[in-house]
Design a protein around this motif. Structure first.
Motif, PDB file in Angstrom:
ATOM      1  N   THR A  29       0.834  -1.201   0.000  1.00 16.85           N
ATOM      2  CA  THR A  29       0.000   0.000   0.000  1.00 16.85           C
ATOM      3  C   THR A  29       0.875   1.261   0.000  1.00 16.85           C
ATOM      4  O   THR A  29       0.493   2.299  -0.533  1.00 16.85           O
ATOM      5  N   ASP A 120      -4.436  -0.636  -7.332  1.00 14.90           N
ATOM      6  CA  ASP A 120      -5.354  -0.376  -6.223  1.00 14.90           C
ATOM      7  C   ASP A 120      -6.524  -1.354  -6.279  1.00 14.90           C
ATOM      8  O   ASP A 120      -7.117  -1.559  -7.326  1.00 14.90           O
ATOM      9  N   ALA A 125      -5.597  -2.073   0.021  1.00 14.71           N
ATOM     10  CA  ALA A 125      -4.400  -2.873  -0.223  1.00 14.71           C
ATOM     11  C   ALA A 125      -4.099  -2.827  -1.698  1.00 14.71           C
ATOM     12  O   ALA A 125      -5.014  -2.813  -2.524  1.00 14.71           O
TER      13      ALA A 125
END
Ligand code: ZN
Lengths: 133, 390
Positions: A29, A120, A125
């Motif tokens: 992330t 994405d 996450a």
């Protein structure tokens, strides 16, 4: 009353995260690809585990990768909207399952150099995919 | 302790059904069990051991044992995907050799086609394995996880789509003689290449059929085999081996058959060249090519050349394979082809295959199962069977 504002379906499914894998997904992330390195035997491994799958030591630590690698194998699924699944061998050694993105599906090749691109999932996450380098 | 010659396959049965609408999964298991008992000439109450895998609903083997009213001394529900039932032959032989049981039943059954029509699905297994989170988001499917093996095989060894297609062509030549086969039409290499691309480089006709039904095997101790009025088929050797991604040291150019095959041949004391007929798990054409190399029927990388030009066709080539039409044309019940591999091998070694595909003097045969995904983690099991003349 029907809902006419259909949400676009996320192209990338969010991973199922557990206590052991959470540091990996927190890193993606942030835009970092991490694998595990064993300080006992010196081997890198993937998917990341608490215990080294080669020597069974628990002295494993996170290793941030360069994000560069090469295609070990791949296949473009042609039913429905095409997508490319692949194994990419990282510069750091291990080979990981991934998707190839932002590329011409008809011009992929085994051995081709690729670099990580985080996609994405819309659920906090990012998936480590790869694109031609 | 070796199992060599210590256990016999006395009964086999393949359900003639290919669409299970109107039947339940426990019912199908019981029906194939009854068929195998009839084939062997044994009674249900003779069974003292039961082997099954994840296609049986409930807690391991126990719910199904209850359905069938079995009183057991041994159960084993080892789950290795479609290879499970080949592995069960080995486990049952071990238990019989050790004197822990005398009559072992193995069953497989399911109805994925009927389930799909009725939008009903209960898949085996619970809980997410550790690999799940790292793989599922990238949309692995059964087809693309075999397609990547084919892609790598082509890259390393120059294997071609034409060569892969020959596996399907050979299966179709056999299936034309099987009245129960789902696909009985003989196809050509051109037909395979012209079928829609599912996942590069695998076409629709590189993929096995989807069918309902199942099969059963009965294994017995030597003294029981001798008491039955059936050809005697003994287990000469067997091996099993899981293979996985090995911490990221991925190598898709070989399967677990390199280990399970080596163990089976060593125990049997025979060589690949001695085998008269082989049932090779054929979820996809690439599965056959890679497995034949790993079992030692040809050198690594030469599988494509080995299967070409009809070399797997009974009466034509050097290694007749899957003479029932295999998973590619005949039957792949419950998405698992292991049991039908053993069943056709037993038919061949008994001399009970269809006359048009029966291999002459077929006294030594091999059956191999591949479960799970050749492109990641898989089960592998090999058995070698011999006819014992009375
Ligand atoms: Zn280590």
């Amino acid at each position: 009353m029907s809902d006419t504002t259909a949400k676009p379906r996320p192209k990338f499914r969010a991973p199922r995260i557990n206590d052991e894998s959470r540091p990996f997904w927190e890193a993606t992330t942030r835009g970092e690809l991490r694998i595990k390195r064993c300080t006992a035997c010196g081997e890198n491994h993937y998917y990341p585990r608490s215990l080294c799958p080669f020597c069974f030591s628990d002295a494993t630590e996170w290793l941030t990768c360069s994000g560069r690698g090469s295609i070990y194998s791949y296949s473009v699924s042609r039913r429905g909207e095409p997508y490319a699944i692949a194994y990419v061998t990282l510069e750091e050694g291990p080979t990981m399952l991934t998707n190839l993105v932002d590329c011409d599906f008809d011009r992929l090749a085994i051995g081709q150099a690729v670099k990580v691109k985080f996609m994405d999932t819309g659920e906090g996450a990012a998936l480590p995919c790869f694109t031609p380098a | 302790m070796s199992i060599k010659g210590k256990a016999y396959i006395a009964g086999i049965y393949e359900h003639p059904l290919r669409d299970g609408t109107g039947k339940t999964v426990p019912q199908l298991h019981a029906e194939v069990a009854r068929g195998a008992l009839e084939d062997a000439g044994l009674d249900k109450n003779d069974i003292d051991a039961y082997y099954c895998a994840g296609d049986v609903p409930g807690m391991g083997a126990i719910n199904q044992a209850e359905y069938m009213g079995l009183k057991l001394r041994q159960v084993d529900s080892t789950e290795t995907g479609g290879s499970s039932y080949v592995l069960h032959v080995r486990h049952a032989a071990q238990a019989i050799a050790a004197g822990h049981c005398k009559v072992a039943l193995i069953t497989l059954a399911g109805r994925p086609r009927a389930d799909a029509k009725e939008n009903y699905s209960v898949r085996p297994g619970g809980g997410a394995p550790a690999d799940y989170g790292f793989e599922a988001p990238f949309r692995p499917t059964i087809v693309n996880m075999y397609a990547m093996v084919a892609m790598r095989h082509m890259h390393e060894f120059g294997t071609t789509s034409e060569q892969l297609a020959w596996v399907k062509v050979a299966a179709s030549h056999h299936a034309q003689h099987n009245p129960h086969a789902l696909l009985r039409e003989v196809v050509t290499v051109e037909d395979v290449l012209a079928s829609p691309m599912i996942s590069d480089p695998l076409h629709r006709l590189d993929c096995c059929v989807m069918t309902d039904g199942g099969g059963a095997i009965l294994m017995v101790a030597p003294e029981i085999a001798k008491s039955l009025n059936r050809p005697r088929v003994r287990v000469l050797g067997a091996g099993e081996a899981p293979k996985h991604l090995n911490g990221g040291k991925v190598d898709l150019t070989y399967s677990g058959a390199v280990w399970s095959g080596a163990d089976a041949f060593a125990e049997a004391g025979v060589k690949p060249a001695d085998i008269k007929y082989a049932s090779i798990y054929d979820s996809f054409t690439i599965t056959v090519v890679e497995t034949l190399e790993d079992l030692g029927f040809c050198a690594k990388g030469k599988g494509g050349a080995f299967v070409a030009d009809g070399n797997l066709i009974s009466g034509v080539g050097k290694l007749p394979f899957n003479t029932d039409g295999g998973g590619l044309c005949n039957n792949h019940p419950s998405d698992r082809g292991g049991i039908t591999k053993v069943i056709e091998a037993v038919r061949q070694v008994r001399g009970e295959a269809h006359p048009r595909v029966q291999v002459p003097n077929c006294n030594l045969v091999l059956a191999h199962g591949t479960g799970g995904l050749l492109g990641s983690r898989m089960g592998s099991a090999t058995v070698i069977l011999e006819r014992e003349d009375a």
